[in-house]
Scaffold this motif. Structure first.
Motif, PDB file in Angstrom:
ATOM      1  N   ALA A 100      -0.303   4.253   0.850  1.00 33.20           N
ATOM      2  CA  ALA A 100      -0.802   5.239   1.817  1.00 33.20           C
ATOM      3  C   ALA A 100       0.199   5.409   2.950  1.00 33.20           C
ATOM      4  CB  ALA A 100      -2.152   4.796   2.364  1.00 33.20           C
TER       5      ALA A 100
ATOM      6  N   CYS B 276      -7.784   3.377   2.387  1.00 31.39           N
ATOM      7  CA  CYS B 276      -6.458   3.976   2.207  1.00 31.39           C
ATOM      8  C   CYS B 276      -6.435   4.875   0.974  1.00 31.39           C
ATOM      9  CB  CYS B 276      -5.384   2.903   2.102  1.00 31.39           C
ATOM     10  SG  CYS B 276      -4.772   2.374   3.710  1.00 31.39           S
TER      11      CYS B 276
ATOM     12  N   CYS C 187      -4.121  -0.665  -0.513  1.00 32.94           N
ATOM     13  CA  CYS C 187      -4.623  -1.955  -0.047  1.00 32.94           C
ATOM     14  C   CYS C 187      -6.144  -1.978  -0.025  1.00 32.94           C
ATOM     15  CB  CYS C 187      -4.070  -2.252   1.342  1.00 32.94           C
ATOM     16  SG  CYS C 187      -4.753  -1.198   2.640  1.00 32.94           S
TER      17      CYS C 187
ATOM     18  N   CYS D  89       0.815  -1.213   0.000  1.00 27.04           N
ATOM     19  CA  CYS D  89       0.000   0.000   0.000  1.00 27.04           C
ATOM     20  C   CYS D  89       0.855   1.272   0.000  1.00 27.04           C
ATOM     21  CB  CYS D  89      -0.896  -0.012   1.235  1.00 27.04           C
ATOM     22  SG  CYS D  89      -2.081   1.330   1.275  1.00 27.04           S
TER      23      CYS D  89
ATOM     24  N   CYS E 189       0.630   2.952   6.228  1.00 23.55           N
ATOM     25  CA  CYS E 189       0.037   1.629   5.988  1.00 23.55           C
ATOM     26  C   CYS E 189       1.053   0.782   5.236  1.00 23.55           C
ATOM     27  CB  CYS E 189      -1.248   1.741   5.173  1.00 23.55           C
ATOM     28  SG  CYS E 189      -2.005   0.131   4.853  1.00 23.55           S
TER      29      CYS E 189
HETATM   30 ZN    ZN Z   1      -3.397   0.664   3.094  1.00 27.64          ZN
END
Ligand code: ZN
Ligand code: ZN
Length: 176
Positions: A138, A161, A157, A136, A141
């Motif tokens: 973000a 996010c 993900c 991911c 994360c």
């Molecule tokens: Zn994420």
């Protein structure tokens, strides 16, 4: 991407496992309980501490495959994971659809889990390419994902996010 087969949906079990919080004492049992539809009815989901450790190791290997940055690296890690699997496939229509299961139906929970995860993940890698796996983008994360989008454009993900990052980017633009 043909996403209707058990082979492809088994990769979701692998991704779930890699992202699960297994560290707390009951982490592994909670994961198994919330994914009990993947086990032959009647399978005992009570693992010994040693089996719980091996579940953790499997989860780390799935994560390592998703994080690998080159094909040789993917192959090494994927083959480590496959070495833990004990495939003995059988055909079934228990849910009304004819499909394959990878582990023998009377295998212990850990064997069913490891085999399903290893086979599901490797099927996606060999059929669709290892670039379909990622981590991911973000902030904060580090969950992994499998990209099932047609144009392989996924970066997050989850939708959570993705929208969190869109909002953050918007705010950053407003400030500058
Ligand atoms: Zn994420
Ligand atoms: Zn099934």
């Amino acid at each position: 991407m043909d996403y209707d087969t058990y082979g492809s949906s088994a990769v979701e079990l692998a991704i779930d496992l890699a992202n699960a919080d297994l560290e707390p004492d009951d982490g592994v049992s909670r994961f198994l309980a919330s994914h009990d539809e993947w086990f032959t009815p009647g399978t005992s989901l009570d693992l010994t501490p040693a089996e719980a450790e091996r579940t953790l190791a499997t989860a780390l290997l799935v994560r390592a495959v998703a994080l690998a940055e080159s094909q040789p690296e993917v192959l090494t890690r994927l083959n480590q994971l496959l070495a833990l699997a004990r495939p003995r496939p059988y055909a079934t229509d228990h849910d009304g659809e004819l499909h394959l299961h990878y582990a023998r139906p009377d295998a212990p929970a850990l064997e069913q889990l490891t085999t399903t995860v290893a086979m599901g993940l490797s099927q996606v890698v060999v059929q669709h390419g290892w670039q379909r796996l990622g981590v991911c983008s973000a902030e904060g994360c580090d969950d992994v994902y499998v990209d099932t989008s047609r144009n392989a454009s996924r970066r997050y993900c989850s939708n959570t996010c993705a929208s969190r990052s869109t909002v953050a980017a918007y705010r950053a633009r407003q400030k500058s």
